[in-house]
Design a protein around this motif. Structure first.
Motif, PDB file in Angstrom:
ATOM      1  N   SER A   5      11.235 -24.028-111.177  1.00 11.69           N
ATOM      2  CA  SER A   5      10.925 -25.234-111.049  1.00 11.69           C
ATOM      3  C   SER A   5      10.923 -26.095-110.054  1.00 11.69           C
ATOM      4  O   SER A   5      11.577 -25.816-109.093  1.00 11.69           O
ATOM      5  CB  SER A   5      12.162 -25.954-111.985  1.00 11.69           C
ATOM      6  N   TRP A   6       9.916 -27.170-109.877  1.00 13.36           N
ATOM      7  CA  TRP A   6       9.959 -27.532-108.480  1.00 13.36           C
ATOM      8  C   TRP A   6      10.955 -28.621-108.200  1.00 13.36           C
ATOM      9  O   TRP A   6      11.240 -29.247-107.176  1.00 13.36           O
ATOM     10  CB  TRP A   6       8.535 -28.394-108.442  1.00 13.36           C
ATOM     11  N   GLN A   7      11.545 -28.979-109.453  1.00 18.46           N
ATOM     12  CA  GLN A   7      12.572 -30.194-109.287  1.00 18.46           C
ATOM     13  C   GLN A   7      14.147 -29.592-108.915  1.00 18.46           C
ATOM     14  O   GLN A   7      14.949 -30.464-108.415  1.00 18.46           O
ATOM     15  CB  GLN A   7      12.683 -30.641-110.733  1.00 18.46           C
ATOM     16  N   LYS A   8      14.241 -28.451-108.787  1.00 16.01           N
ATOM     17  CA  LYS A   8      15.405 -27.524-108.725  1.00 16.01           C
ATOM     18  C   LYS A   8      15.543 -27.752-107.003  1.00 16.01           C
ATOM     19  O   LYS A   8      14.750 -27.105-106.405  1.00 16.01           O
ATOM     20  CB  LYS A   8      15.766 -26.296-109.043  1.00 16.01           C
ATOM     21  N   TRP A  25       5.184 -27.993-106.967  1.00 17.77           N
ATOM     22  CA  TRP A  25       4.734 -29.310-107.856  1.00 17.77           C
ATOM     23  C   TRP A  25       3.184 -29.278-107.690  1.00 17.77           C
ATOM     24  O   TRP A  25       2.557 -29.666-108.937  1.00 17.77           O
ATOM     25  CB  TRP A  25       5.241 -30.530-107.128  1.00 17.77           C
ATOM     26  N   THR A  28       2.303 -25.989-110.186  1.00 16.67           N
ATOM     27  CA  THR A  28       2.642 -26.380-111.775  1.00 16.67           C
ATOM     28  C   THR A  28       2.286 -27.665-112.385  1.00 16.67           C
ATOM     29  O   THR A  28       1.994 -28.071-113.621  1.00 16.67           O
ATOM     30  CB  THR A  28       4.259 -26.155-111.908  1.00 16.67           C
TER      31      THR A  28
END
Length: 241
Positions: A5-8, A25, A28
């Motif tokens: 995940s790019w948010q982690k 990001w 994905t």
């Protein structure tokens, strides 16, 4: 295999850098071939102050991201994610590229000497004042310029550039193959003139260049007078023939 995940911001005990998150990001959320805007980027990474810079850094790792200067169909605030490069989120994949390694003082001096201690973009020397600024003095740096060689391969070569010319220039690219093709298209006389400029490492304006420069400064009525004089001279030449 699914991507992280790019948010982690953490992968176990390891911190995930903003460049790696930006790459994820793009891969994905945006997808290859698609367009994103600066607003999209800053909305996704509101916690990262220099996320634009992190996107540009991905180009050093084989990621192709086109800007409006690369693709005229793009608007000023648009970028296109063209293709994916190295998996920079994997440990060891985001090592500093060789052409980004620091230069020694001796290497820098060698480049300055080869370039005549002049900025190869604007021609200013170190310590000189810019014509439009009586305060700022030029500071020379060594830039890395991507050059597409005649065989199609790419390499980064070193060139002297002043701080002003280098500011915001991004990754400039020179297509040597295309330049050599233009040289081949020159007439023999044009090639001799160009060879003379190269040998002297400067171009001395021809009389007609100086006349054109003076003409461009003239008011309208004076320009008309020059144009009329040329017409009269052509007419006189025709009568002599």
């Amino acid at each position: 295999m699914s991507l992280p995940s790019w948010q982690k911001k953490l992968d176990g005990n390891r911190k995930v850098g903003s460049m790696a998150r930006a790459a994820l990001w793009l891969a994905t959320e945006v997808g290859e071939g698609n367009i994103f805007t600066k607003a999209d980027l800053r909305s996704a990474f509101s916690d990262v102050a220099q996320i634009d810079r992190r996107i540009r850094q991905l180009r050093d790792y084989g990621w192709r991201i086109d800007f409006s200067r690369d693709d005229p169909s793009l608007k000023q605030d648009e970028q296109r994610f063209v293709s994916r490069g190295a998996d920079v989120w994997i440990p060891g994949q985001a090592k500093t590229p060789r052409h980004k390694n620091s230069l020694t003082a001796a290497q820098r001096q060698k480049v300055f000497q080869a370039d005549g201690y002049l900025c190869r973009s604007c021609g200013i020397a170190s310590g000189e004042e810019y014509g439009d600024d009586d305060v700022t003095q030029a500071v020379l740096n060594v830039a890395r310029r991507k050059v597409v060689l005649a065989d199609g391969s790419e390499e980064h070569q070193l060139v002297t550039e002043c701080k002003r010319c280098g500011s915001g220039s991004g990754d400039r690219e020179v297509n040597l193959e295309a330049l050599l093709e233009l040289v081949e298209d020159l007439s023999p006389m044009e090639r001799r003139i160009l060879a003379g400029w190269i040998a002297a490492d400067r171009r001395s304006p021809e009389p007609i260049d100086r006349l054109w420069g003076l003409y461009r400064t003239l008011p309208e009525e004076a320009r008309k007078a020059v144009a009329g004089a040329l017409d009269d001279a052509d007419a006189a030449d025709g009568m002599d023939d």
